[in-house]
Write an enzyme that holds these catalytic residues in place. Sequence first.
Site, PDB file in Angstrom:
ATOM      1  N   LEU A   1      64.216 -60.087 -72.839  1.00  0.00           N
ATOM      2  CA  LEU A   1      63.126 -60.549 -71.966  1.00  0.00           C
ATOM      3  C   LEU A   1      62.149 -61.283 -73.156  1.00  0.00           C
ATOM      4  CD1 LEU A   1      62.135 -57.157 -70.166  1.00  0.00           C
ATOM      5  CD2 LEU A   1      63.363 -59.212 -69.480  1.00  0.00           C
ATOM      6  N   GLU A   2      61.309 -62.209 -72.611  1.00  0.00           N
ATOM      7  CA  GLU A   2      60.387 -63.029 -73.495  1.00  0.00           C
ATOM      8  C   GLU A   2      58.918 -63.095 -72.716  1.00  0.00           C
ATOM      9  OE1 GLU A   2      60.305 -67.884 -74.489  1.00  0.00           O
ATOM     10  OE2 GLU A   2      62.019 -66.964 -73.214  1.00  0.00           O
ATOM     11  N   PHE A   3      58.016 -63.073 -73.585  1.00  0.00           N
ATOM     12  CA  PHE A   3      56.635 -63.420 -73.429  1.00  0.00           C
ATOM     13  C   PHE A   3      56.363 -64.724 -73.906  1.00  0.00           C
ATOM     14  CE2 PHE A   3      55.137 -58.631 -72.785  1.00  0.00           C
ATOM     15  CZ  PHE A   3      55.131 -58.839 -71.590  1.00  0.00           C
TER      16      PHE A   3
END
Length: 126
Positions: A119-121
């Site tokens: 996951l990436e912000f």
Amino acid sequence: MDITLDHCVIHVSDWERSGEFYARVLGAEIVPDKVGFGLRFGEQQLNCHGPGKTVEPVAKLPVMPGNSDLCFRWRGVIDGAIEHLKAQGVTVEMGPVPRIGALGRGLSVYFRDPDGSLLEFISYDV
């Protein structure tokens, strides 16, 4: 044409654990289904496949737990995302690093969901 992403699919191995994580860490709205749930983020949704849920049709090679890569927009500076993840007990694996997303250049941090999906912000507020 006026096309936007409506939903995509992830696969989870444990409904309760994944629902808790996505609600707590990403602020997802849990949308109950006959078996399991979907995860809503405003006008976009992650439909979830998992234990006990059979769906047709599926991709030629269906998504399995831990093999998704997803990026979510963080509204605010990336340091706020890092502080949020640490407060939730989530390890930042990489970042902040410069990346290019749907709105252009931003800064990103990477972490994993309970099944290991990446996951990436990304923050454009730099």
